[in-house]
Scaffold this active site. Structure first.
Site, PDB file in Angstrom:
ATOM      1  N   ARG A   1     -10.421 -11.369   1.915  1.00 53.81           N
ATOM      2  CA  ARG A   1     -11.264 -12.432   1.356  1.00 53.81           C
ATOM      3  C   ARG A   1     -10.558 -13.788   1.438  1.00 53.81           C
ATOM      4  NH1 ARG A   1     -11.517  -9.235  -4.259  1.00 53.81           N
ATOM      5  NH2 ARG A   1     -11.267  -7.518  -2.762  1.00 53.81           N
TER       6      ARG A   1
ATOM      7  N   LYS B   1       0.838  -1.198   0.000  1.00 50.31           N
ATOM      8  CA  LYS B   1       0.000   0.000   0.000  1.00 50.31           C
ATOM      9  C   LYS B   1       0.875   1.251   0.000  1.00 50.31           C
ATOM     10  CE  LYS B   1      -4.004  -1.779   2.542  1.00 50.31           C
ATOM     11  NZ  LYS B   1      -4.988  -1.537   1.476  1.00 50.31           N
TER      12      LYS B   1
HETATM   13  N1  BES Z   1      -8.220  -3.576   4.330  1.00 44.66           N
HETATM   14  C1  BES Z   1      -8.338  -3.201   2.970  1.00 44.66           C
HETATM   15  C2  BES Z   1      -9.605  -2.435   2.681  1.00 44.66           C
HETATM   16  C3  BES Z   1      -9.622  -0.985   3.108  1.00 44.66           C
HETATM   17  C4  BES Z   1      -8.878  -0.050   2.429  1.00 44.66           C
HETATM   18  C5  BES Z   1     -10.444  -0.582   4.123  1.00 44.66           C
HETATM   19  C6  BES Z   1      -8.945   1.276   2.802  1.00 44.66           C
HETATM   20  C7  BES Z   1     -10.521   0.740   4.470  1.00 44.66           C
HETATM   21  C8  BES Z   1      -9.751   1.674   3.824  1.00 44.66           C
HETATM   22  C9  BES Z   1      -8.330  -4.449   2.076  1.00 44.66           C
HETATM   23  O1  BES Z   1      -7.569  -5.513   2.526  1.00 44.66           O
HETATM   24  C10 BES Z   1      -7.781  -4.034   0.770  1.00 44.66           C
HETATM   25  O2  BES Z   1      -6.652  -3.682   0.710  1.00 44.66           O
HETATM   26  N2  BES Z   1      -8.620  -4.082  -0.277  1.00 44.66           N
HETATM   27  C11 BES Z   1      -8.216  -3.682  -1.570  1.00 44.66           C
HETATM   28  C12 BES Z   1      -8.775  -4.661  -2.556  1.00 44.66           C
HETATM   29  C13 BES Z   1      -8.227  -4.502  -3.940  1.00 44.66           C
HETATM   30  C14 BES Z   1      -6.767  -4.889  -3.974  1.00 44.66           C
HETATM   31  C15 BES Z   1      -9.019  -5.362  -4.882  1.00 44.66           C
HETATM   32  C16 BES Z   1      -8.760  -2.277  -1.819  1.00 44.66           C
HETATM   33  O3  BES Z   1      -9.882  -1.984  -1.394  1.00 44.66           O
HETATM   34  O4  BES Z   1      -8.047  -1.487  -2.403  1.00 44.66           O
HETATM   35 MN    MN Z   2      -5.532  -5.343   1.891  1.00 43.99          MN
END
Ligand code: BES
Ligand code: MN
Ligand code: ZN
Length: 487
Positions: A345, A271
């Protein structure tokens, strides 16, 4: 804190023995039936332009002549005195007195009837205003002195409102636990810490049993998706199973599954740095399951509930899972991990497969799953996905009753196409369009043998910015759902 009803006539508010009076007025015209002292002083405030009878307004007055309480906080809710608006007015009024010297406040609603939802909201507002995070900040300001709240009501209403205050207390304790755990930084709140909290909870309640599966147990079971996420972390993964036996032995349990990523770096699909600290909240689903189990136990709900918490860190490193890696899930199906940041997931799918062996009445998973859900619904409503209309309706209604609303999202089969993989049974991402829905579609594949719902709480589990901190959502929704099922 102490919450009680205080049966008293509406025209006797000026004589109540309390340090403060928090009076909520419905918008429009000044409510009838107030005693002459209050009607006089409030009428004058309205005439002078100091108090507008419009929802959201409030006023503080000190040492009103003829009023026994030394402090008077007035807050205006909507004309119908809806629980939602009453809650906002209470928060405003409470804010006016909580920092002062009052220890005991009487709370009253003028010109409208109280319902159990109003009583519950009072506890929620007070608990919310009193919570102080101090685990890693012992210098945080002390909790307010205000420790006793009396809800002014008719004698005939007292019994029902007292029961509602008790329910509110149980929920508030669950919310407080969920907030506290989610607020703790990831170097404190590790998977092992969550397991310890689950054990501590089980020690306090005879009908609550805990079992913690270690990495080798998960390996034996074949939880290849869960273990793939955990594999680069120095923190050992934990798979927590909490069983509340409140119903008959043979009753099929409701299973709650909470995403317990104690820190989400994204893994090799790293990230960006800004706000990455907020990924300590990525165990908000797990925290809400622990909080809900606590509330269920405190309230002694007559229902069987199992909480499942797959918990680990999502880290990059030499041993990390890589984009393109294919793993075998507990269901036997293979998954191509196209993006290691779609880890929630992966840990949930193995928990959903594990849930099958519990022969559940229903399974609800709760997860800070997608940024896309934050874009779709913001921070006010959680995203609700379900293959069962009945279960969806139950959860939506529970959210409305609990002041913890959700909004239903679609699961049309067309969205499934995005998850096709050339190298495995399914890919773990479906591209940017409808990201919250394709994530839910991924989970749905592993939840086909029972009634299932998924709550995406990415927008609702915590607040950002100046007020950064966990909210304890959706504990209230879940407890209302379970309480209704318990009957
Ligand atoms: N924990 C995150 C989701 C999230 C991101 C919650 C920002 C709150 C704020 C999750 O594990 C994630 O990173 N999801 C990705 C999925 C994508 C790679 C398909 C996302 O939402 O960017
Ligand atoms: Mn994630
Ligand atoms: Zn995550």
């Amino acid at each position: 804190m102490d919450f009680k009803t205080l049966p008293a006539p509406k025209d006797g508010l000026c004589a109540l023995a309390a340090d403060a009076l928090l009076l909520v007025l419905p918008a429009g015209k000044l409510a009838d039936g107030l005693d002459a002292t209050l009607a006089g002083v409030l009428g004058a405030a309205v005439d002078a332009g100091d108090l507008e009878l419009v929802a959201g307004r409030s006023l503080y007055l000190h040492h009103v002549e003829g009023l026994k309480a030394a402090r008077l906080a007035v807050a205006v809710c909507d004309a119908a005195a809806s629980p939602k608006s009453w809650r906002k007015a209470l928060a405003a009024g409470y804010g006016l007195i909580k920092g002062g010297g009052a220890k005991h406040a009487a709370v009253a609603l003028a010109g409208a009837a109280l319902t159990p939802a109003h009583a519950e909201a009072l506890v929620a507002v007070a608990a919310d205003a009193t919570y102080v995070y101090r685990h890693t900040k012992p210098s945080a300001p002390a909790a307010p002195r205000l420790a006793r709240l009396s809800l002014v009501c008719e004698k005939t209403e007292a019994k029902a409102l007292d029961a509602a205050l008790a329910r509110g207390r149980g929920i508030a304790e669950g919310v407080a636990l969920a907030r506290e755990l989610a607020n703790r930084p990831a170097n404190h709140c590790t998977p092992a810490h969550l397991a310890d909290e689950a054990r501590a909870l089980a020690r306090r309640h005879a009908k609550l049993k805990v079992e913690v599966l270690e990495r080798r147990d998960a390996e034996k079971l074949g939880m290849g998706a869960f273990l793939a996420v955990a594999q680069a972390s120095h923190q050992p993964p934990k798979f927590i199973v909490l069983r509340w036996q409140g119903g008959p032995r043979a009753q099929a349990p409701v299973v709650l599954v909470g995403k317990g990523i104690t820190f989400d770096t994204g893994g090799i699909s790293l990230k960006p740095a800004p706000e990455m600290d907020e990924m300590k909240f990525d165990m908000g689903g797990a925290a809400s399951v622990l909080g809900t189990m606590r509330a269920v136990a405190e309230l002694g709900l007559a229902i069987n509930v199992v909480g499942l918490i797959p918990s680990c860190e999502n880290m990059p490193g030499g041993g990390a899972v890589k984009p393109g890696d294919v793993v075998t899930s507990l269901s036997g199906r293979t998954i191509e991990i196209l993006n290691t940041d779609a880890e929630g997931r992966l840990i949930l799918c193995d928990a959903l497969s594990y849930a099958e062996r519990l022969k559940p009445a229903a399974v609800v998973d709760i997860a800070t799953l997608t940024g896309a859900c934050v874009i779709a619904l913001g921070k006010h409503r959680s995203g609700l996905f379900s293959s069962s209309d009945t279960l969806a309706e139950e959860l939506l209604a529970a959210g409305e009753r609990g002041g913890d609303p959700a909004w239903r999202m679609p699961l049309d089969e067309e969205y499934d196409e995005a998850l096709k993989s050339n190298f495995a049974d399914v890919g773990n991402v479906g591209g940017r369009p409808a990201g919250a829905i394709t994530a839910a579609k991924f989970l749905q594949r592993f939840a086909s043998s029972y009634d299932w719902a998924h709550l995406d709480i990415a927008g609702t589990a915590w607040k950002s910015g100046k007020e950064k901190g966990a909210t304890g959502r959706p504990v209230s929704l879940l407890v209302h759902f379970l309480a209704e099922r318990a009957g």
